[in-house]
Design a protein around this motif. Structure first.
Motif, PDB file in Angstrom:
ATOM      1  N   THR A  35      -4.179 -14.276   5.876  1.00 20.35           N
ATOM      2  CA  THR A  35      -2.887 -14.751   5.386  1.00 20.35           C
ATOM      3  C   THR A  35      -3.004 -15.571   4.107  1.00 20.35           C
ATOM      4  OG1 THR A  35      -3.025 -16.721   6.780  1.00 20.35           O
ATOM      5  CG2 THR A  35      -1.877 -14.800   7.686  1.00 20.35           C
ATOM      6  N   LYS A  36      -4.209 -16.013   3.769  1.00 25.54           N
ATOM      7  CA  LYS A  36      -4.372 -16.919   2.628  1.00 25.54           C
ATOM      8  C   LYS A  36      -3.969 -16.282   1.301  1.00 25.54           C
ATOM      9  CE  LYS A  36      -9.281 -16.039   1.740  1.00 25.54           C
ATOM     10  NZ  LYS A  36     -10.592 -16.641   1.632  1.00 25.54           N
ATOM     11  N   TYR A  37      -4.132 -14.979   1.169  1.00 22.20           N
ATOM     12  CA  TYR A  37      -3.767 -14.318  -0.090  1.00 22.20           C
ATOM     13  C   TYR A  37      -2.253 -14.307  -0.283  1.00 22.20           C
ATOM     14  CZ  TYR A  37      -8.607 -12.917   0.329  1.00 22.20           C
ATOM     15  OH  TYR A  37      -9.958 -12.943   0.473  1.00 22.20           O
ATOM     16  N   ALA A  38      -1.520 -14.098   0.782  1.00 20.19           N
ATOM     17  CA  ALA A  38      -0.060 -14.143   0.700  1.00 20.19           C
ATOM     18  C   ALA A  38       0.412 -15.569   0.415  1.00 20.19           C
ATOM     19  CB  ALA A  38       0.566 -13.622   1.985  1.00 20.19           C
ATOM     20  N   LYS A  39      -0.221 -16.548   1.071  1.00 24.01           N
ATOM     21  CA  LYS A  39       0.148 -17.959   0.851  1.00 24.01           C
ATOM     22  C   LYS A  39      -0.095 -18.387  -0.584  1.00 24.01           C
ATOM     23  CE  LYS A  39      -0.783 -19.618   5.530  1.00 24.01           C
ATOM     24  NZ  LYS A  39      -1.692 -20.423   6.352  1.00 24.01           N
ATOM     25  N   ASP A  40      -1.216 -17.912  -1.158  1.00 23.25           N
ATOM     26  CA  ASP A  40      -1.577 -18.301  -2.522  1.00 23.25           C
ATOM     27  C   ASP A  40      -0.913 -17.442  -3.587  1.00 23.25           C
ATOM     28  OD1 ASP A  40      -3.198 -20.220  -1.368  1.00 23.25           O
ATOM     29  OD2 ASP A  40      -5.036 -19.026  -1.548  1.00 23.25           O
ATOM     30  N   GLY A  41      -0.164 -16.430  -3.174  1.00 24.98           N
ATOM     31  CA  GLY A  41       0.515 -15.560  -4.137  1.00 24.98           C
ATOM     32  C   GLY A  41      -0.389 -14.512  -4.763  1.00 24.98           C
ATOM     33  N   HIS A  42      -1.521 -14.236  -4.143  1.00 25.75           N
ATOM     34  CA  HIS A  42      -2.462 -13.247  -4.667  1.00 25.75           C
ATOM     35  C   HIS A  42      -2.213 -11.891  -4.011  1.00 25.75           C
ATOM     36  CE1 HIS A  42      -4.470 -16.365  -6.831  1.00 25.75           C
ATOM     37  NE2 HIS A  42      -4.850 -16.999  -5.734  1.00 25.75           N
ATOM     38  N   ILE A  43      -0.990 -11.415  -4.182  1.00 31.30           N
ATOM     39  CA  ILE A  43      -0.567 -10.136  -3.620  1.00 31.30           C
ATOM     40  C   ILE A  43      -0.155  -9.235  -4.785  1.00 31.30           C
ATOM     41  CG2 ILE A  43       1.163  -8.993  -2.165  1.00 31.30           C
ATOM     42  CD1 ILE A  43      -0.810 -10.645  -0.570  1.00 31.30           C
ATOM     43  N   THR A  44      -0.516  -7.984  -4.702  1.00 34.49           N
ATOM     44  CA  THR A  44      -0.147  -7.008  -5.725  1.00 34.49           C
ATOM     45  C   THR A  44       1.362  -6.980  -5.897  1.00 34.49           C
ATOM     46  OG1 THR A  44      -2.063  -5.704  -5.059  1.00 34.49           O
ATOM     47  CG2 THR A  44      -0.409  -4.579  -6.378  1.00 34.49           C
ATOM     48  N   GLU A  45       1.803  -6.917  -7.135  1.00 36.76           N
ATOM     49  CA  GLU A  45       3.230  -6.965  -7.458  1.00 36.76           C
ATOM     50  C   GLU A  45       4.037  -5.876  -6.733  1.00 36.76           C
ATOM     51  OE1 GLU A  45       5.982  -9.260  -9.038  1.00 36.76           O
ATOM     52  OE2 GLU A  45       3.867  -9.690  -9.262  1.00 36.76           O
ATOM     53  N   GLU A  46       3.476  -4.682  -6.626  1.00 33.29           N
ATOM     54  CA  GLU A  46       4.196  -3.574  -5.987  1.00 33.29           C
ATOM     55  C   GLU A  46       4.414  -3.807  -4.492  1.00 33.29           C
ATOM     56  OE1 GLU A  46       2.651  -2.347  -9.778  1.00 33.29           O
ATOM     57  OE2 GLU A  46       1.558  -3.131  -8.059  1.00 33.29           O
ATOM     58  N   VAL A  47       3.592  -4.616  -3.875  1.00 33.19           N
ATOM     59  CA  VAL A  47       3.783  -4.956  -2.458  1.00 33.19           C
ATOM     60  C   VAL A  47       5.056  -5.784  -2.309  1.00 33.19           C
ATOM     61  CG1 VAL A  47       2.807  -6.174  -0.478  1.00 33.19           C
ATOM     62  CG2 VAL A  47       1.311  -4.877  -1.981  1.00 33.19           C
ATOM     63  N   LYS A  48       5.294  -6.663  -3.277  1.00 35.91           N
ATOM     64  CA  LYS A  48       6.475  -7.533  -3.238  1.00 35.91           C
ATOM     65  C   LYS A  48       7.777  -6.766  -3.447  1.00 35.91           C
ATOM     66  CE  LYS A  48       3.737 -11.310  -5.112  1.00 35.91           C
ATOM     67  NZ  LYS A  48       3.499 -12.145  -6.301  1.00 35.91           N
ATOM     68  N   TYR A  49       7.699  -5.563  -4.005  1.00 40.16           N
ATOM     69  CA  TYR A  49       8.903  -4.735  -4.188  1.00 40.16           C
ATOM     70  C   TYR A  49       9.397  -4.195  -2.849  1.00 40.16           C
ATOM     71  CZ  TYR A  49       7.531  -4.560  -9.151  1.00 40.16           C
ATOM     72  OH  TYR A  49       7.179  -4.859 -10.438  1.00 40.16           O
ATOM     73  N   MET A  50       8.553  -4.244  -1.833  1.00 43.41           N
ATOM     74  CA  MET A  50       8.857  -3.837  -0.457  1.00 43.41           C
ATOM     75  C   MET A  50       9.434  -2.422  -0.361  1.00 43.41           C
ATOM     76  SD  MET A  50       9.867  -7.159   1.651  1.00 43.41           S
ATOM     77  CE  MET A  50      10.833  -8.255   0.652  1.00 43.41           C
ATOM     78  N   GLY A  51       8.797  -1.495  -1.063  1.00 46.73           N
ATOM     79  CA  GLY A  51       9.219  -0.099  -1.009  1.00 46.73           C
ATOM     80  C   GLY A  51       9.121   0.479   0.392  1.00 46.73           C
ATOM     81  N   GLY A  52       8.074   0.134   1.111  1.00 48.29           N
ATOM     82  CA  GLY A  52       7.898   0.661   2.461  1.00 48.29           C
ATOM     83  C   GLY A  52       8.821   0.012   3.472  1.00 48.29           C
ATOM     84  N   LEU A  53       9.068  -1.269   3.323  1.00 44.62           N
ATOM     85  CA  LEU A  53       9.914  -1.993   4.274  1.00 44.62           C
ATOM     86  C   LEU A  53      11.394  -1.665   4.070  1.00 44.62           C
ATOM     87  CD1 LEU A  53       9.846  -4.139   6.543  1.00 44.62           C
ATOM     88  CD2 LEU A  53      10.164  -5.851   4.775  1.00 44.62           C
ATOM     89  N   VAL A  54      11.847  -1.781   2.833  1.00 42.83           N
ATOM     90  CA  VAL A  54      13.262  -1.566   2.544  1.00 42.83           C
ATOM     91  C   VAL A  54      13.563  -0.080   2.335  1.00 42.83           C
ATOM     92  CG1 VAL A  54      15.124  -2.069   0.919  1.00 42.83           C
ATOM     93  CG2 VAL A  54      13.521  -3.867   1.552  1.00 42.83           C
ATOM     94  N   GLY A  55      12.834   0.550   1.402  1.00 44.12           N
ATOM     95  CA  GLY A  55      13.120   1.938   1.051  1.00 44.12           C
ATOM     96  C   GLY A  55      12.775   2.926   2.149  1.00 44.12           C
TER      97      GLY A  55
END
Length: 190
Positions: A35-55
């Motif tokens: 979880t530390k990568y998500a907490k620190d904001g070290h997540i790929t930009e395309e993951v944040k677009y949530m294509g799989g979750l929303v789309g």
């Protein structure tokens, strides 16, 4: 095949695809299961677009539910229901296309990772593709095996959203036939 049965088949096929898309997107937030990568904001930009979750997830799951209900009315129940199934299937196509586009971008740009002491996307804007040249994968030192993780999940999103596009497009055609031709009549024994 009756348009109602076809609707049920398509809906049942869309359920696991939507679930896979949602799971892939959620897992992408936790590279290496941490979880530390998500907490620190070290997540790929395309993951944040949530294509799989929303789309590929919500925007396909809702039409799948409606399409399934339309198919339950014994051979396409009514013309209005099939007309609405066309509109819902179009929403599913839009969501799956969004997921597809985000997955392509994710694969094209590559993962966000630590290179020496700096967090960056080292494979973005390169002349050659990192997908075919594994020698560059070692430049990412953290998270562990991030390139394989990234490629595996975004490829899965790409495949599932491609199938979702096909199935929703088929439902649009099926709904058109159901709307124009009406319900099929089950013939009993003579």
């Amino acid at each position: 095949m009756c348009t109602g049965r076809c609707s049920r088949f398509i809906a049942v096929a869309l359920y696991p695809l939507a679930l896979i898309s949602i799971i892939c997107n959620i897992v992408l937030f936790f590279p290496g299961g941490e979880t530390k990568y998500a907490k620190d904001g070290h997540i790929t930009e395309e993951v944040k677009y949530m294509g799989g979750l929303v789309g590929g997830g919500v925007m396909v799951l809702l039409p799948a539910l409606y399409i399934h209900m339309t198919g339950k009315q014994a051979c396409c129940g009514n013309r209005c229901g099939m007309l609405l199934s066309i509109l819902f299937a179009a929403v599913g196509v839009a969501g799956a296309l969004y997921s597809f586009a985000v997955a392509i971008l994710g694969l094209q740009n590559g993962p966000l990772c630590r290179v020496l002491l700096i967090w960056s996307t080292p494979f973005k804007d390169r002349d050659s593709s990192y997908l075919s040249d594994k020698t560059w994968w070692g430049t990412c030192t953290e998270p562990k095996d991030i390139v394989q993780f990234h490629i595996g999940l975004f490829s899965t999103l790409l495949a599932t959203s491609g199938l979702q596009i096909i199935l929703c497009a088929i439902q649009m055609i099926n709904g058109l036939f159901g709307c124009l031709c009406g319900s099929c009549i089950e013939k009993g024994p003579l």
